[in-house]
Design a protein around this motif. Structure first.
Motif, PDB file in Angstrom:
ATOM      1  N   LEU A 250      42.761  34.847  45.080  1.00  0.00           N
ATOM      2  CA  LEU A 250      41.442  34.293  45.370  1.00  0.00           C
ATOM      3  C   LEU A 250      40.362  35.364  45.428  1.00  0.00           C
ATOM      4  CD1 LEU A 250      42.469  31.637  48.030  1.00  0.00           C
ATOM      5  CD2 LEU A 250      41.663  31.202  45.708  1.00  0.00           C
ATOM      6  N   LEU A 251      40.731  36.570  45.848  1.00  0.00           N
ATOM      7  CA  LEU A 251      39.758  37.665  45.860  1.00  0.00           C
ATOM      8  C   LEU A 251      39.295  38.016  44.448  1.00  0.00           C
ATOM      9  CD1 LEU A 251      41.166  40.116  48.569  1.00  0.00           C
ATOM     10  CD2 LEU A 251      39.037  38.809  48.665  1.00  0.00           C
ATOM     11  N   VAL A 252      40.133  37.735  43.462  1.00  0.00           N
ATOM     12  CA  VAL A 252      39.769  38.006  42.066  1.00  0.00           C
ATOM     13  C   VAL A 252      38.922  36.877  41.493  1.00  0.00           C
ATOM     14  CG1 VAL A 252      40.635  38.417  39.726  1.00  0.00           C
ATOM     15  CG2 VAL A 252      41.826  39.423  41.693  1.00  0.00           C
ATOM     16  N   ILE A 253      39.361  35.633  41.681  1.00  0.00           N
ATOM     17  CA  ILE A 253      38.707  34.530  40.969  1.00  0.00           C
ATOM     18  C   ILE A 253      37.510  33.938  41.718  1.00  0.00           C
ATOM     19  CG2 ILE A 253      40.843  33.941  39.797  1.00  0.00           C
ATOM     20  CD1 ILE A 253      41.090  31.517  41.601  1.00  0.00           C
TER      21      ILE A 253
ATOM     22  N   TYR B  96      29.684  46.808  49.229  1.00  0.00           N
ATOM     23  CA  TYR B  96      31.143  46.787  49.048  1.00  0.00           C
ATOM     24  C   TYR B  96      31.854  46.612  50.392  1.00  0.00           C
ATOM     25  CZ  TYR B  96      35.830  47.916  47.444  1.00  0.00           C
ATOM     26  OH  TYR B  96      37.176  47.852  47.168  1.00  0.00           O
ATOM     27  N   LYS B  97      31.387  47.319  51.419  1.00  0.00           N
ATOM     28  CA  LYS B  97      32.025  47.221  52.730  1.00  0.00           C
ATOM     29  C   LYS B  97      31.860  45.830  53.334  1.00  0.00           C
ATOM     30  CE  LYS B  97      31.603  52.135  53.878  1.00  0.00           C
ATOM     31  NZ  LYS B  97      31.039  53.148  54.823  1.00  0.00           N
ATOM     32  N   GLN B  98      30.847  45.097  52.887  1.00  0.00           N
ATOM     33  CA  GLN B  98      30.635  43.733  53.368  1.00  0.00           C
ATOM     34  C   GLN B  98      31.469  42.707  52.600  1.00  0.00           C
ATOM     35  OE1 GLN B  98      28.014  45.910  52.825  1.00  0.00           O
ATOM     36  NE2 GLN B  98      27.789  46.287  55.027  1.00  0.00           N
ATOM     37  N   GLY B  99      32.213  43.176  51.586  1.00  0.00           N
ATOM     38  CA  GLY B  99      33.092  42.276  50.839  1.00  0.00           C
ATOM     39  C   GLY B  99      32.485  41.674  49.597  1.00  0.00           C
ATOM     40  N   ILE B 100      31.257  42.049  49.266  1.00  0.00           N
ATOM     41  CA  ILE B 100      30.614  41.502  48.061  1.00  0.00           C
ATOM     42  C   ILE B 100      30.104  42.644  47.181  1.00  0.00           C
ATOM     43  CG2 ILE B 100      30.032  39.211  48.927  1.00  0.00           C
ATOM     44  CD1 ILE B 100      27.303  40.246  49.722  1.00  0.00           C
TER      45      ILE B 100
ATOM     46  N   LYS C 288      44.260  45.666  45.609  1.00  0.00           N
ATOM     47  CA  LYS C 288      44.352  46.351  46.899  1.00  0.00           C
ATOM     48  C   LYS C 288      44.979  45.435  47.945  1.00  0.00           C
ATOM     49  CE  LYS C 288      41.480  48.450  50.524  1.00  0.00           C
ATOM     50  NZ  LYS C 288      40.079  48.740  50.939  1.00  0.00           N
ATOM     51  N   GLU C 289      44.549  44.171  47.969  1.00  0.00           N
ATOM     52  CA  GLU C 289      45.091  43.216  48.932  1.00  0.00           C
ATOM     53  C   GLU C 289      46.571  42.941  48.674  1.00  0.00           C
ATOM     54  OE1 GLU C 289      45.057  40.786  52.212  1.00  0.00           O
ATOM     55  OE2 GLU C 289      43.413  42.047  51.477  1.00  0.00           O
ATOM     56  N   ALA C 290      46.975  43.046  47.396  1.00  0.00           N
ATOM     57  CA  ALA C 290      48.377  42.829  47.027  1.00  0.00           C
ATOM     58  C   ALA C 290      49.232  44.081  47.234  1.00  0.00           C
ATOM     59  CB  ALA C 290      48.465  42.370  45.571  1.00  0.00           C
ATOM     60  N   LYS C 291      48.652  45.103  47.849  1.00  0.00           N
ATOM     61  CA  LYS C 291      49.354  46.358  48.161  1.00  0.00           C
ATOM     62  C   LYS C 291      49.713  47.169  46.917  1.00  0.00           C
ATOM     63  CE  LYS C 291      49.258  44.872  52.394  1.00  0.00           C
ATOM     64  NZ  LYS C 291      48.164  45.313  53.292  1.00  0.00           N
ATOM     65  N   VAL C 292      48.999  46.946  45.824  1.00  0.00           N
ATOM     66  CA  VAL C 292      49.184  47.771  44.625  1.00  0.00           C
ATOM     67  C   VAL C 292      48.414  49.078  44.845  1.00  0.00           C
ATOM     68  CG1 VAL C 292      48.764  47.941  42.138  1.00  0.00           C
ATOM     69  CG2 VAL C 292      49.425  45.741  43.151  1.00  0.00           C
ATOM     70  N   PRO C 293      49.022  50.221  44.566  1.00  0.00           N
ATOM     71  CA  PRO C 293      48.355  51.512  44.837  1.00  0.00           C
ATOM     72  C   PRO C 293      47.178  51.785  43.900  1.00  0.00           C
ATOM     73  CG  PRO C 293      50.470  51.863  43.742  1.00  0.00           C
ATOM     74  CD  PRO C 293      50.400  50.409  44.065  1.00  0.00           C
ATOM     75  N   VAL C 294      45.984  51.416  44.335  1.00  0.00           N
ATOM     76  CA  VAL C 294      44.764  51.645  43.546  1.00  0.00           C
ATOM     77  C   VAL C 294      43.715  52.365  44.399  1.00  0.00           C
ATOM     78  CG1 VAL C 294      45.098  49.735  41.921  1.00  0.00           C
ATOM     79  CG2 VAL C 294      43.986  49.320  44.137  1.00  0.00           C
ATOM     80  N   GLU C 295      44.193  53.151  45.384  1.00  0.00           N
ATOM     81  CA  GLU C 295      43.276  53.793  46.326  1.00  0.00           C
ATOM     82  C   GLU C 295      42.258  54.698  45.646  1.00  0.00           C
ATOM     83  OE1 GLU C 295      46.494  53.721  46.639  1.00  0.00           O
ATOM     84  OE2 GLU C 295      46.896  52.581  48.470  1.00  0.00           O
ATOM     85  N   GLN C 296      42.670  55.370  44.552  1.00  0.00           N
ATOM     86  CA  GLN C 296      41.748  56.283  43.874  1.00  0.00           C
ATOM     87  C   GLN C 296      40.514  55.542  43.355  1.00  0.00           C
ATOM     88  OE1 GLN C 296      44.159  58.214  40.887  1.00  0.00           O
ATOM     89  NE2 GLN C 296      44.780  59.842  42.291  1.00  0.00           N
TER      90      GLN C 296
ATOM     91  N   ILE D  90      35.196  44.709  39.611  1.00  0.00           N
ATOM     92  CA  ILE D  90      35.277  44.978  41.049  1.00  0.00           C
ATOM     93  C   ILE D  90      36.297  44.075  41.725  1.00  0.00           C
ATOM     94  CG2 ILE D  90      33.966  45.196  43.182  1.00  0.00           C
ATOM     95  CD1 ILE D  90      33.130  47.082  40.854  1.00  0.00           C
ATOM     96  N   SER D  91      36.219  42.771  41.467  1.00  0.00           N
ATOM     97  CA  SER D  91      37.094  41.828  42.169  1.00  0.00           C
ATOM     98  C   SER D  91      38.565  42.044  41.817  1.00  0.00           C
ATOM     99  CB  SER D  91      36.683  40.383  41.839  1.00  0.00           C
ATOM    100  OG  SER D  91      36.895  40.077  40.466  1.00  0.00           O
ATOM    101  N   LEU D  92      38.844  42.511  40.617  1.00  0.00           N
ATOM    102  CA  LEU D  92      40.230  42.765  40.228  1.00  0.00           C
ATOM    103  C   LEU D  92      40.868  43.813  41.124  1.00  0.00           C
ATOM    104  CD1 LEU D  92      42.613  42.362  38.294  1.00  0.00           C
ATOM    105  CD2 LEU D  92      41.582  44.064  36.784  1.00  0.00           C
ATOM    106  N   PHE D  93      40.140  44.881  41.379  1.00  0.00           N
ATOM    107  CA  PHE D  93      40.690  45.944  42.240  1.00  0.00           C
ATOM    108  C   PHE D  93      40.745  45.511  43.706  1.00  0.00           C
ATOM    109  CE2 PHE D  93      39.509  48.486  38.525  1.00  0.00           C
ATOM    110  CZ  PHE D  93      40.672  49.228  38.365  1.00  0.00           C
ATOM    111  N   ASP D  94      39.841  44.624  44.115  1.00  0.00           N
ATOM    112  CA  ASP D  94      39.934  44.060  45.460  1.00  0.00           C
ATOM    113  C   ASP D  94      41.238  43.273  45.612  1.00  0.00           C
ATOM    114  OD1 ASP D  94      37.556  45.107  46.331  1.00  0.00           O
ATOM    115  OD2 ASP D  94      36.381  43.316  45.897  1.00  0.00           O
ATOM    116  N   GLY D  95      41.559  42.488  44.585  1.00  0.00           N
ATOM    117  CA  GLY D  95      42.798  41.712  44.615  1.00  0.00           C
ATOM    118  C   GLY D  95      44.033  42.579  44.584  1.00  0.00           C
TER     119      GLY D  95
END
Length: 453
Positions: A348-351, A411-415, A392-400, A385-390
């Motif tokens: 849902l964070l992606v779509i 971004y910190k506000q979620g949008i 990250k939430e799925a615990k995929v290592p995309v911290e960089q 942007i939303s793809l990496f949010d999703g």
């Protein structure tokens, strides 16, 4: 030109209210009320803007086109329209939305009444969800009767149950408003805005819009303007109902802090409130409210998915798709609520941002001439942007990547996708304008070159 009667518009509006009002909508406002405290008015206004306003705009957008979400997304590209529609319907349908509401209705409506040995018994959940989906399937068999079954019967029961809870709280207030805490102390409107954004009703609205249109058409109204007008009126009725209920539930949270302290979640808080106001019988009232809310939402989701997929795959009838949808929903519901949520949130964070951008651009379609390049540019910026949010939430290592994204405004506000979406749309418009200018120049030059020859 035939138009819909005022009474039928009213009941279509009640139906739409019930389709939106699920268990999640029931438990968000009380927590908002607790934490917002004396800033409640500003916070609930922000919540209503996104929790009611965006879904209402989605219904209007669908009504204006007279088509479904595939048509809206198809303005980017026909194949993208089909892909996005399938993902959206499966997400709010049999893979996530439908099993979630079935599971929540069990957790809040049935489990509290079970003896301890049965509360963790998987067979009890299976038996309940089986009965739940049999009832949902039966109620969905004839979509033309949704207004009668939901708008005229289930919605009034739901509203009366919530009204009983609110009136009792008004007569016996639990306490007084406390100072706002957390983000609600500094920016209550923004925090409320974000909480409403997370209700996920905008995606559902893109699906429910076609149900509203078909309900109006079933009454013999075929003129596009008349359909749009009736859909807007029904949407306003649903929006008013949702706003009043959200405000009432939020007020319960505002007055509950001195009695219960700060709750961990809305379900826990609502259970405490009804027990205090009604004693043990309050649990029964809450069970009725939650079950009706989940049932009406599930009916709408199954019906919307069935109408869409039976049209997309013409070999399958509406009833066959409804049966398959309920069957898959039954199987997924028995995986457990935690499993469903762990999978659904990243998706849902992606779509969801894509749905919001698509909706807003559809409403402003004429402002940029409906250029495909503008749609594509805005959605590419959003997805990046939303793809990496999703992920990250799925615990995929995309911290960089996400560490870099933190520098984006909002971004910190979620949008954080807002600025890239706007930038992408502007770039798309420039590209479309440049291509159009080159094309027009070529066409203008063609007669001259032919004349010389």
């Amino acid at each position: 030109m035939k138009s819909l009667s005022k009474s039928h518009v009213f009941f279509v509006g009640l139906m739409l209210f019930s389709l939106f009002f699920g268990a999640g909508n029931l438990i968000f406002p009380p927590i908002l009320g607790q934490q917002a405290g004396d800033n409640f008015a500003v916070a609930i206004l922000g919540f209503i803007v996104t929790g009611v306003g965006l879904p209402l705009l989605a219904v209007i957008a669908i009504a204006m086109t007279g088509r479904d979400v595939q048509h809206l997304a198809g303005r980017v590209h026909p194949k993208f329209g089909i892909l996005f529609a399938i993902i959206a319907y499966l997400s709010i349908g049999p893979f996530m939305g439908i099993p979630r509401v079935a599971n929540v209705s069990f957790e809040m409506g049935i489990r509290p009444f079970l003896p301890d040995p049965l509360q963790a018994d998987g067979w009890v959940l299976l038996a309940y969800t089986l009965a739940f989906f049999v009832l949902v399937y039966w109620l969905c068999l004839n979509p033309s009767k949704l207004v009668d079954r939901v708008g005229k019967i289930l919605t009034p029961l739901l509203l009366l149950s919530i009204a009983a809870l609110f009136v009792s709280a008004m007569m016996s207030p639990l306490g007084e408003a406390q100072p706002a805490i957390k983000e609600y102390a500094a920016s209550p409107g923004v925090k409320g805005f974000m909480e409403g954004y997370l209700t996920l009703d905008t995606i559902a609205a893109l699906a429910f819009g076609i149900i509203v249109i078909n309900s109006i058409r079933d009454q013999g109204v075929q003129d596009k303007r008349a359909i749009t007008k009736s859909a807007i009126q029904a949407g306003l009725i649903a929006g008013l109902g949702l706003s009043l209920v959200y405000a009432a539930l939020g007020w319960l949270g505002v007055t509950s802090v001195t009695e219960f302290g700060y709750a961990q979640n809305g379900g826990q808080l609502l259970t405490q409130i009804v027990q205090k106001l009604f004693g043990q019988s309050g649990l029964l009232l809450l069970a009725v409210i939650v079950t009706l809310a989940c049932l009406t939402t599930c009916i709408g989701l199954v019906s919307a998915c069935s109408q869409y997929f039976s049209t997309l795959f013409s070999r399958l009838s509406y009833n066959q798709v409804a049966f398959l949808t309920c069957l898959v929903g039954l199987l997924v519901a028995n995986l457990g609520l935690n499993t469903i949520l762990s999978v659904s949130v990243p998706v849902l964070l992606v779509i969801y941002p894509v749905a919001i951008v698509l909706l807003l651009m559809s409403l402003g379609h004429s402002l940029f001439g409906g250029r495909t390049s503008v749609y594509a540019g805005a959605l590419i910026g959003t997805v990046l942007i939303s793809l990496f949010d999703g992920l990250k939430e799925a615990k995929v290592p995309v911290e960089q990547v996400t560490e870099l994204l933190k520098h984006l405004p909002l971004y910190k506000q979620g949008i954080g996708w807002v600025i890239p979406a706007i930038a992408g749309g502007i770039i798309g418009w420039l590209i479309g304008w440049a291509i159009g200018a080159i094309w027009n120049r070529g066409r203008a030059a063609a007669p001259a070159s032919q004349y010389k020859e």
